[in-house]
Design a protein around this motif. Sequence first.
Motif, PDB file in Angstrom:
ATOM      1  N   PRO A  44       0.776  -1.233   0.000  1.00  0.00           N
ATOM      2  CA  PRO A  44       0.000   0.000   0.000  1.00  0.00           C
ATOM      3  C   PRO A  44       0.814   1.294   0.000  1.00  0.00           C
ATOM      4  N   ASN A  45       2.125   1.279   0.296  1.00  0.00           N
ATOM      5  CA  ASN A  45       2.762   2.553   0.634  1.00  0.00           C
ATOM      6  C   ASN A  45       4.172   2.733   0.100  1.00  0.00           C
ATOM      7  N   TRP A  46       4.558   1.956  -0.894  1.00  0.00           N
ATOM      8  CA  TRP A  46       5.916   2.023  -1.451  1.00  0.00           C
ATOM      9  C   TRP A  46       5.859   2.655  -2.827  1.00  0.00           C
ATOM     10  N   VAL A  47       6.680   3.683  -3.091  1.00  0.00           N
ATOM     11  CA  VAL A  47       6.871   4.240  -4.428  1.00  0.00           C
ATOM     12  C   VAL A  47       8.368   4.358  -4.658  1.00  0.00           C
ATOM     13  N   SER A  48       8.841   3.871  -5.814  1.00  0.00           N
ATOM     14  CA  SER A  48      10.285   3.951  -6.040  1.00  0.00           C
ATOM     15  C   SER A  48      10.642   3.877  -7.509  1.00  0.00           C
ATOM     16  N   PRO A  49      11.487   4.806  -7.978  1.00  0.00           N
ATOM     17  CA  PRO A  49      12.185   4.557  -9.239  1.00  0.00           C
ATOM     18  C   PRO A  49      13.242   3.480  -9.000  1.00  0.00           C
ATOM     19  N   LEU A  50      13.505   2.674 -10.014  1.00  0.00           N
ATOM     20  CA  LEU A  50      14.549   1.661  -9.930  1.00  0.00           C
ATOM     21  C   LEU A  50      15.477   1.824 -11.119  1.00  0.00           C
ATOM     22  N   SER A  51      16.764   1.687 -10.885  1.00  0.00           N
ATOM     23  CA  SER A  51      17.714   1.867 -11.986  1.00  0.00           C
ATOM     24  C   SER A  51      18.919   0.986 -11.761  1.00  0.00           C
ATOM     25  N   ASN A  52      19.913   1.117 -12.636  1.00  0.00           N
ATOM     26  CA  ASN A  52      21.136   0.333 -12.494  1.00  0.00           C
ATOM     27  C   ASN A  52      22.064   0.904 -11.424  1.00  0.00           C
ATOM     28  N   PHE A  53      21.696   2.010 -10.779  1.00  0.00           N
ATOM     29  CA  PHE A  53      22.543   2.594  -9.753  1.00  0.00           C
ATOM     30  C   PHE A  53      21.931   2.558  -8.364  1.00  0.00           C
ATOM     31  N   PHE A  54      20.609   2.504  -8.254  1.00  0.00           N
ATOM     32  CA  PHE A  54      20.041   2.627  -6.921  1.00  0.00           C
ATOM     33  C   PHE A  54      18.626   2.074  -6.827  1.00  0.00           C
ATOM     34  N   ILE A  55      18.251   1.734  -5.588  1.00  0.00           N
ATOM     35  CA  ILE A  55      16.878   1.421  -5.209  1.00  0.00           C
ATOM     36  C   ILE A  55      16.523   2.435  -4.133  1.00  0.00           C
ATOM     37  N   PRO A  56      15.749   3.467  -4.485  1.00  0.00           N
ATOM     38  CA  PRO A  56      15.471   4.547  -3.525  1.00  0.00           C
ATOM     39  C   PRO A  56      13.980   4.709  -3.191  1.00  0.00           C
ATOM     40  N   PRO A  57      13.403   3.797  -2.399  1.00  0.00           N
ATOM     41  CA  PRO A  57      11.970   3.901  -2.139  1.00  0.00           C
ATOM     42  C   PRO A  57      11.579   5.078  -1.250  1.00  0.00           C
ATOM     43  N   LEU A  58      10.406   5.604  -1.519  1.00  0.00           N
ATOM     44  CA  LEU A  58       9.719   6.541  -0.643  1.00  0.00           C
ATOM     45  C   LEU A  58       8.594   5.747   0.013  1.00  0.00           C
ATOM     46  N   ILE A  59       8.564   5.720   1.344  1.00  0.00           N
ATOM     47  CA  ILE A  59       7.584   4.928   2.084  1.00  0.00           C
ATOM     48  C   ILE A  59       6.720   5.878   2.911  1.00  0.00           C
ATOM     49  N   PHE A  60       5.397   5.735   2.807  1.00  0.00           N
ATOM     50  CA  PHE A  60       4.458   6.658   3.434  1.00  0.00           C
ATOM     51  C   PHE A  60       3.691   5.943   4.542  1.00  0.00           C
ATOM     52  N   TRP A  61       3.808   6.473   5.779  1.00  0.00           N
ATOM     53  CA  TRP A  61       3.175   5.866   6.947  1.00  0.00           C
ATOM     54  C   TRP A  61       2.166   6.829   7.572  1.00  0.00           C
ATOM     55  N   PRO A  62       0.895   6.449   7.673  1.00  0.00           N
ATOM     56  CA  PRO A  62      -0.064   7.321   8.363  1.00  0.00           C
ATOM     57  C   PRO A  62       0.227   7.356   9.855  1.00  0.00           C
ATOM     58  N   THR A  63       0.279   8.545  10.421  1.00  0.00           N
ATOM     59  CA  THR A  63       0.435   8.693  11.868  1.00  0.00           C
ATOM     60  C   THR A  63      -0.833   9.242  12.514  1.00  0.00           C
ATOM     61  N   SER A  64      -1.735   9.764  11.705  1.00  0.00           N
ATOM     62  CA  SER A  64      -3.084  10.155  12.129  1.00  0.00           C
ATOM     63  C   SER A  64      -3.858  10.411  10.842  1.00  0.00           C
ATOM     64  N   LEU A  65      -5.102  10.828  10.973  1.00  0.00           N
ATOM     65  CA  LEU A  65      -5.904  11.121   9.792  1.00  0.00           C
ATOM     66  C   LEU A  65      -5.224  12.149   8.897  1.00  0.00           C
ATOM     67  N   ASN A  66      -4.596  13.151   9.478  1.00  0.00           N
ATOM     68  CA  ASN A  66      -4.038  14.240   8.672  1.00  0.00           C
ATOM     69  C   ASN A  66      -2.547  14.459   8.907  1.00  0.00           C
ATOM     70  N   THR A  67      -1.834  13.412   9.316  1.00  0.00           N
ATOM     71  CA  THR A  67      -0.379  13.500   9.419  1.00  0.00           C
ATOM     72  C   THR A  67       0.248  12.218   8.869  1.00  0.00           C
ATOM     73  N   THR A  68       1.464  12.355   8.353  1.00  0.00           N
ATOM     74  CA  THR A  68       2.152  11.250   7.679  1.00  0.00           C
ATOM     75  C   THR A  68       3.631  11.287   8.029  1.00  0.00           C
ATOM     76  N   ARG A  69       4.217  10.122   8.166  1.00  0.00           N
ATOM     77  CA  ARG A  69       5.679  10.038   8.254  1.00  0.00           C
ATOM     78  C   ARG A  69       6.200   9.527   6.915  1.00  0.00           C
ATOM     79  N   LEU A  70       7.078  10.309   6.309  1.00  0.00           N
ATOM     80  CA  LEU A  70       7.679   9.943   5.029  1.00  0.00           C
ATOM     81  C   LEU A  70       9.090   9.434   5.275  1.00  0.00           C
ATOM     82  N   GLU A  71       9.342   8.202   4.864  1.00  0.00           N
ATOM     83  CA  GLU A  71      10.693   7.649   4.926  1.00  0.00           C
ATOM     84  C   GLU A  71      11.343   7.765   3.551  1.00  0.00           C
ATOM     85  N   LEU A  72      12.551   8.298   3.523  1.00  0.00           N
ATOM     86  CA  LEU A  72      13.320   8.449   2.295  1.00  0.00           C
ATOM     87  C   LEU A  72      14.544   7.550   2.395  1.00  0.00           C
TER      88      LEU A  72
END
Length: 434
Positions: A292-320
């Motif tokens: 449900p919460n993983w977005v990532s470009p993938l290439s020959n140099f890196f795997i850099p996912p952005l992960i989105f975690w709900p912390t309340s109805l209107n707040t989010t923790r973004l992992e880079l």
Amino acid sequence: MMDQQTVDTIKRLMEWEAARTALPEGFPPLPDMPAGRYTSQEYYDLEQQYIWKKSWLFAAHLDEVPEPGSFMQWDNAGQPLIIVHGMDGVVRAFYNTCRHRGAPVVTVQSGRSPRLMCGYHNWTYKTDGELVGIPESQDFGSNFDKSCRSLIGVRCEMYGKLIFVNLDDNAISLRDWMGPLWDEWAEFGFDRMRLAARQSFDLKCNWKVAMEANMEVYHVPFIHAETVAPLVDHKRNVNTIFPGGHARMIAPPPKNTNREHVRAIDNPPEWQSVETVGELGRTTTQSYTMFPNWVSPLSNFFIPPLIFWPTSLNTTRLELITMALDWGDGPVPDLWTEPDDSIEGGGGRRMNAIIQEDTQFGEAIQKSMESDGFKSVPLSYQEARIYSFHQTCDKMIGLDRVPPHLAVEQVIGQDWVWPNDPRVAQMERQVETA
């Protein structure tokens, strides 16, 4: 890994997408999505119960628990867990809850020990969760059975060096959850990538508001005019909807660029290249959504996912997160953040320009959505990945559980979901009649 026929078809679809002047034949008009999906506590509570407690979620990289006995706390899904690299070499996950009086077994963020001991009464567990030590055990009586008091485990499986957990004991396997992504990602070296950076930032908006900014390229010419737009041809973008809410987008660089192998995030020359990555991973921006919460470009140099975690109805923790092949004595790669000397004490990080552009309006959007002026969300064909994602949200919750005033219509049918793709036949017909 994609076969050559698939690569060739996608390259032809890039030109077909750029040339079309209307929706693809048969693609369903997308009904408005209800506003309450972003502002309703009722819908948020359904997500918590039926999406976050039943989905496979990225928890850690093996580098964070590298050796037998290593452990770390993890609570991004709202439950206190510990990820443990067992003395037998197996990576497991447990609730961080002692079977005696409920105290946390682990109180430090990470560490290494051949045993896990609760500090309250020193109940002691092996790294496979088995209860092996109880002080003054005679006082619990002769019928007390330690074998029934092991730490309670959580489903834990790996993809390469990535550790995923699922709070549902009856969940399908990670491989079945990932579907075609399991094989398609094989070329990117998930089993060889080291963890280079993992930074978290708190955002003041619903998690879907934050995540959906990374699920379409419709916004690229406007939000990313100086950063991404010169490197991505959004008109030639090819979206593919996968089963289970996953999706893929592949966008080539503009034809008028005078640089080769240009992507949304360009490749630092000092990094090692993954030799198994195919043509599209090397020459385009190839990005995936994994429900449900993983977005990532993938290439020959890196795997850099952005992960989105709900912390309340209107707040989010973004992992880079940045993963790359071993960088040796060179600079540690971090694609998404940069040093921020303004933070007291030094050593702080801030989001880079691209992530700042994607997150800059989140709080204002959320406040605007919570106004009486926000009624519904109309989406375009270019935003179909978002609509498909919402369809999957409702399926995970249960179509009979979602109140009608909050539900999306299930209009994108299986005929538009991989391996089906009506665009290919339309493209071929047009070639034949040209």
